[in-house]
Design a protein around this motif. Structure first.
Motif, short mmCIF file in Angstrom:
data_model
loop_
_atom_site.label_atom_id
_atom_site.label_comp_id
_atom_site.label_asym_id
_atom_site.label_seq_id
_atom_site.Cartn_x
_atom_site.Cartn_y
_atom_site.Cartn_z
N THR A 205 -48.41 10.85 78.85
CA THR A 205 -47.99 11.15 80.22
C THR A 205 -46.64 10.49 80.45
O THR A 205 -46.48 9.28 80.24
N GLY A 207 -43.78 8.65 81.98
CA GLY A 207 -43.69 7.66 83.03
C GLY A 207 -42.34 7.72 83.74
O GLY A 207 -41.45 8.50 83.38
N GLU A 210 -38.57 7.78 81.95
CA GLU A 210 -38.74 8.10 80.54
C GLU A 210 -38.06 9.44 80.23
O GLU A 210 -37.99 10.33 81.06
N SER A 242 -41.51 12.86 85.55
CA SER A 242 -42.55 11.82 85.61
C SER A 242 -43.90 12.47 85.93
O SER A 242 -44.00 13.30 86.82
#
Length: 253
Positions: A205, A207, A210, A242
């Protein structure tokens, strides 16, 4: 003397004619009949006309005789001049004959010998000239043949070099094509190997803050994972957001 006497007779005749005219004029001017008396102007005019009529025949005769005399003198001059020219020509011919008769036979023979020698030298000179011309022509043809041979050799050399260059370019193209094909083959084999390797998929997932670079460094320790993640998840670019869930393919150890 005869000419002078003739002139005197003519002068006497003119004087007699003039006296007769004067008498006639006086008779006409002073007639017995006193009923008519001419004026002074009429008398002088009449006298002038009578004198003119008497003198005209003499002037006409002189005008005819003078040109005849001039023409006769002219023809006499021409005649004597032509006779003198003929005489001079005959004298020149006689001198030439005398001088030719006195020619020395020995001198004539020497002259003929000299002429023959000159003719022989001229013939020899002509032969020598022809020989030199023939040699020059032969040399020219030889040089022309050599030049043609050199040009032919240069042309053949240029054609060989051109063919060698074309062959070299063709070989280079074939080598380059072979290298490209070999590269493609290796890439295909590598891809096939990658596909044949057993993989495990890990879900990740995304973040905050990122991106694909950080995710690739996290799972693959290099940037090669960016392409794998993008291809496996059918991404068109490098943008991720995100909370997005990505499937990360990993090789089994």
């Amino acid at each position: 003397m005869e000419e002078m006497s003739r002139m005197k007779r003519k002068k006497q005749q003119l004087t007699n004619i003039h006296d007769d005219v004067e008498e006639n004029l006086e008779e006409e001017v002073h007639p017995s009949d006193d009923s008519h008396f001419p004026t002074r102007e009429d008398f002088h005019e009449y006298k002038k006309q009578r004198t003119k009529k008497v003198r005209n025949p003499l002037f006409t005769t002189l005008a005819i005789i003078f040109p005849i005399i001039v023409i006769g003198v002219f023809f006499l001059l021409i005649y004597y001049t032509s006779e003198e020219i003929k005489h001079n020509n005959n004298q020149d011919v006689y001198i030439d004959k005398t001088s030719s008769a006195d020619t020395d036979p020995v001198q004539s023979a020497l002259v003929e010998t000299k002429n023959d020698s000159s003719a022989g030298k001229a013939d020899a000179s002509d032969e020598e000239k022809k020989k030199k011309d023939a040699e020059k022509e032969k040399q020219r043809l030889k040089e022309q043949a050599e030049q043609k041979k050199k040009e032919q050799a240069a042309k053949e050399k240029a054609e060989r070099e051109k063919a060698a260059a074309a062959k070299k370019r063709e070989e280079q193209q074939l080598a380059l094509q072979k290298q490209q094909e070999e590269k493609k083959r290796k890439e295909a084999e590598e891809k096939k190997k990658q596909e044949e390797k057993p993989v495990r998929v890990v879900q990740h997932t995304v973040g905050p803050k990122e991106n694909l670079y950080r995710i690739s460094m996290k799972y693959y320790q290099n940037r090669s994972g960016e392409e794998k993640i993008r291809a496996y998840n059918h991404l068109k670019g490098n943008s991720v957001y995100s909370g997005q869930v990505l499937n990360i393919p990993l090789e089994n150890e």
